[in-house]
Write a protein that holds these residues in place. Structure first.
Motif, mmCIF file in Angstrom:
data_model
loop_
_atom_site.group_PDB
_atom_site.id
_atom_site.type_symbol
_atom_site.label_atom_id
_atom_site.label_comp_id
_atom_site.label_asym_id
_atom_site.label_seq_id
_atom_site.Cartn_x
_atom_site.Cartn_y
_atom_site.Cartn_z
ATOM 1 N N MET A 1 14.748 9.658 8.706
ATOM 2 C CA MET A 1 13.692 9.325 7.706
ATOM 3 C C MET A 1 12.543 9.700 7.715
ATOM 4 S SD MET A 1 14.314 5.159 7.486
ATOM 5 C CE MET A 1 14.131 4.484 9.137
ATOM 6 N N GLU A 2 11.775 9.714 6.641
ATOM 7 C CA GLU A 2 10.134 9.969 7.054
ATOM 8 C C GLU A 2 9.187 9.230 7.160
ATOM 9 O OE1 GLU A 2 9.579 13.399 7.169
ATOM 10 O OE2 GLU A 2 11.957 14.167 6.626
ATOM 11 N N SER A 3 8.035 9.150 7.453
ATOM 12 C CA SER A 3 7.036 8.188 8.730
ATOM 13 C C SER A 3 6.087 8.582 6.981
ATOM 14 C CB SER A 3 6.341 8.524 9.146
ATOM 15 O OG SER A 3 5.558 9.872 9.732
ATOM 16 N N LEU A 32 0.205 5.692 -6.357
ATOM 17 C CA LEU A 32 1.691 5.737 -6.842
ATOM 18 C C LEU A 32 2.592 5.375 -5.756
ATOM 19 C CD1 LEU A 32 4.471 6.961 -7.100
ATOM 20 C CD2 LEU A 32 3.096 9.906 -5.699
ATOM 21 N N THR A 33 2.163 4.993 -4.454
ATOM 22 C CA THR A 33 3.009 4.201 -3.248
ATOM 23 C C THR A 33 2.300 2.400 -3.761
ATOM 24 O OG1 THR A 33 0.435 4.429 -1.926
ATOM 25 C CG2 THR A 33 2.057 6.004 -1.559
ATOM 26 N N THR A 34 1.237 2.173 -4.334
ATOM 27 C CA THR A 34 1.630 0.660 -4.619
ATOM 28 C C THR A 34 2.187 0.256 -5.222
ATOM 29 O OG1 THR A 34 -0.313 1.012 -5.548
ATOM 30 C CG2 THR A 34 -1.202 0.664 -3.678
ATOM 31 N N HIS A 35 2.124 1.382 -6.426
ATOM 32 C CA HIS A 35 3.191 0.859 -7.554
ATOM 33 C C HIS A 35 4.938 1.005 -7.201
ATOM 34 C CE1 HIS A 35 5.681 1.397 -11.217
ATOM 35 N NE2 HIS A 35 6.029 2.861 -10.895
ATOM 36 N N ILE A 36 4.749 2.093 -6.220
ATOM 37 C CA ILE A 36 6.380 2.221 -5.556
ATOM 38 C C ILE A 36 6.751 1.552 -4.751
ATOM 39 C CG2 ILE A 36 8.329 3.385 -4.063
ATOM 40 C CD1 ILE A 36 7.599 4.484 -6.791
ATOM 41 N N PHE A 37 6.033 0.569 -3.834
ATOM 42 C CA PHE A 37 6.444 -0.086 -1.901
ATOM 43 C C PHE A 37 5.697 -1.877 -3.292
ATOM 44 C CE2 PHE A 37 5.773 3.777 -0.595
ATOM 45 C CZ PHE A 37 7.407 3.380 0.717
ATOM 46 N N GLN A 38 5.249 -1.638 -4.390
ATOM 47 C CA GLN A 38 4.683 -2.692 -4.316
ATOM 48 C C GLN A 38 3.651 -3.878 -3.717
ATOM 49 O OE1 GLN A 38 5.812 -4.616 -8.183
ATOM 50 N NE2 GLN A 38 5.744 -2.121 -8.648
ATOM 51 N N CYS A 39 3.323 -2.652 -2.803
ATOM 52 C CA CYS A 39 1.908 -3.854 -2.304
ATOM 53 C C CYS A 39 0.509 -3.578 -3.006
ATOM 54 C CB CYS A 39 2.052 -2.898 -0.840
ATOM 55 S SG CYS A 39 2.021 -1.731 -1.208
ATOM 56 N N PHE A 56 15.004 6.229 2.873
ATOM 57 C CA PHE A 56 16.082 7.268 2.131
ATOM 58 C C PHE A 56 15.610 7.075 0.799
ATOM 59 C CE2 PHE A 56 18.112 8.689 6.575
ATOM 60 C CZ PHE A 56 17.798 10.258 6.449
ATOM 61 N N PHE A 57 16.244 6.236 0.037
ATOM 62 C CA PHE A 57 15.970 5.795 -0.516
ATOM 63 C C PHE A 57 14.400 5.808 -1.849
ATOM 64 C CE2 PHE A 57 15.818 2.912 -5.001
ATOM 65 C CZ PHE A 57 16.520 2.486 -5.308
ATOM 66 N N ILE A 63 9.403 11.403 -4.166
ATOM 67 C CA ILE A 63 9.716 12.630 -3.940
ATOM 68 C C ILE A 63 9.527 12.991 -5.407
ATOM 69 C CG2 ILE A 63 11.479 14.550 -3.645
ATOM 70 C CD1 ILE A 63 9.171 14.133 -1.702
ATOM 71 N N LYS A 64 10.216 12.178 -5.796
ATOM 72 C CA LYS A 64 10.791 12.391 -7.861
ATOM 73 C C LYS A 64 8.948 12.723 -8.418
ATOM 74 C CE LYS A 64 15.933 11.717 -7.982
ATOM 75 N NZ LYS A 64 16.808 10.393 -8.469
ATOM 76 N N LYS A 65 8.286 11.468 -8.549
ATOM 77 C CA LYS A 65 7.334 11.148 -8.515
ATOM 78 C C LYS A 65 6.751 12.375 -8.893
ATOM 79 C CE LYS A 65 8.864 7.169 -10.561
ATOM 80 N NZ LYS A 65 8.991 6.799 -12.353
ATOM 81 N N LEU A 66 6.505 12.570 -7.291
ATOM 82 C CA LEU A 66 5.464 14.135 -6.367
ATOM 83 C C LEU A 66 5.659 14.990 -7.324
ATOM 84 C CD1 LEU A 66 3.777 14.872 -5.039
ATOM 85 C CD2 LEU A 66 5.070 15.231 -2.768
ATOM 86 N N TRP A 67 7.302 15.589 -7.543
ATOM 87 C CA TRP A 67 7.152 16.572 -8.825
ATOM 88 C C TRP A 67 6.583 16.312 -10.230
ATOM 89 C CZ3 TRP A 67 7.101 19.135 -4.503
ATOM 90 C CH2 TRP A 67 7.902 19.352 -3.899
ATOM 91 N N GLU A 68 7.042 15.626 -10.611
ATOM 92 C CA GLU A 68 5.828 14.532 -11.857
ATOM 93 C C GLU A 68 4.399 15.506 -12.210
ATOM 94 O OE1 GLU A 68 7.294 11.361 -14.030
ATOM 95 O OE2 GLU A 68 9.312 11.131 -12.764
ATOM 96 N N LEU A 69 4.129 14.882 -10.884
ATOM 97 C CA LEU A 69 2.166 14.855 -10.697
ATOM 98 C C LEU A 69 2.242 16.431 -10.455
ATOM 99 C CD1 LEU A 69 1.619 12.140 -8.162
ATOM 100 C CD2 LEU A 69 0.651 12.191 -10.834
#
Length: 300
Positions: A1-3, A32-39, A56-57, A63-69
């Motif tokens: 897992m990545e940090s 992005l991160t507050t949206h993905i982690f809902q926090c 991993f999930f 990463i997918k969202k990052l490629w969109e950006l």
């Protein structure tokens, strides 16, 4: 897992050329991160400082969202929403992303007292080119006791579908109308002594100014909501003003967001059309970006 920290570093490295301003890049990261982690942002900062692991999930989603950006897609479209007046609004490529300048325009409307000519009649609002519906919905939420009838108008049915979802999200009733301002005639009956508010953030960027815009605006935001021909940059202001003179009676307050490069032309046009009490204001960046005028020639 990545940090968290490793993703943060990778995020910065991937997008730093597209977004050279550090504060803007930080904002995008937290959106992005507050949206993905809902926090909230504080939780993300804590996880960063602790270098917590990301499963991993979730990492794959990031990463997918990052490629969109990386492909210049605006963060608001990537996460599917934005905020206007502190309220959440659904957005996608069918609607223009609401800007702080438009918040200032709406705030101007909310600050003014339109009841002086009201004579106990309700105020009717026409939001010309409603897009996501952010203007109409905000006005209805903030002044429900005064603004009873709102007509949210747009030429794109798919944009109106987004506005409908946002109205439902905020539990407000607005009348959505599919009208092409440049081609269609629109008749709505009004009381002779009624008070009408016209508000519009129409397309006003000249095609020759396209090169000045960030690539994510040109590539993803709807061109029909942005650009006007160089030979007639006032085309929407003209159409709306002619419609006002032809169809509306009573007091008409007009609020336009404008192109700062041609504000003098807009003022001159409004004067020639018979509008009065014309006032222009600067936005938070110091540009002339909004104008208010009053039309009441037929008021008795």
């Amino acid at each position: 897992m990545e940090s968290f920290y490793k993703f943060y570093c990778f995020f910065q490295k991937t997008l730093q050329d597209l977004y050279p301003e550090p504060k803007e890049l930080e904002t995008i990261f937290f959106l992005l991160t507050t949206h993905i982690f809902q926090c909230d942002k504080t939780t993300i900062l804590l996880r960063l400082s602790r270098k917590e692991k990301i499963n991993f999930f979730t990492y794959d989603k990031l990463i997918k969202k990052l490629w969109e950006l990386k492909k210049n897609r605006p963060i608001q479209y990537v996460i599917g929403h934005t905020y206007f007046f502190g309220m959440k609004f659904i957005v996608n490529e069918k609607v223009f992303i609401p800007r702080p300048e438009t918040e200032e325009l709406v705030n101007w409307i909310l600050q003014e007292d339109h009841s002086v000519y009201n004579h106990n009649h309700s105020i009717q609002v026409f939001d010309m080119g409603t897009g996501s519906g952010c203007i109409s919905i905000t006005l209805k939420k903030k002044k429900p006791e005064i603004i009873q009838h709102i007509h949210a108008i747009d030429s794109d049915q798919k944009a109106l579908d987004i506005a409908r979802k946002n109205a439902k999200l905020h539990n407000v009733k607005i009348s959505l109308k599919n009208v092409n301002l440049l081609k269609d005639s629109m008749y709505i009956s009004t009381n002779k002594n009624s008070v009408n508010i016209i508000v519009s953030n129409p397309p006003y960027i000249k095609l020759s100014e396209k090169k000045l815009l960030h690539p994510n605006i040109v590539q993803y935001e709807p061109n029909q909501a942005l650009f006007v021909p160089d030979e007639d940059p006032l085309i929407f202001y003209k159409k709306i003003s002619f419609w006002i003179k032809k169809r509306l009676t009573g007091i008409v307050y007009v609020y336009f967001e404008i192109n700062q490069f041609i504000y003098l032309d807009i003022i001159d046009f409004l004067k020639k059309m018979g509008f009065r009490k014309i006032e222009i204001r600067r936005d938070f960046q110091g540009f002339f970006r909004m104008v208010r005028a009053v039309y009441y020639e037929n008021y008795k």
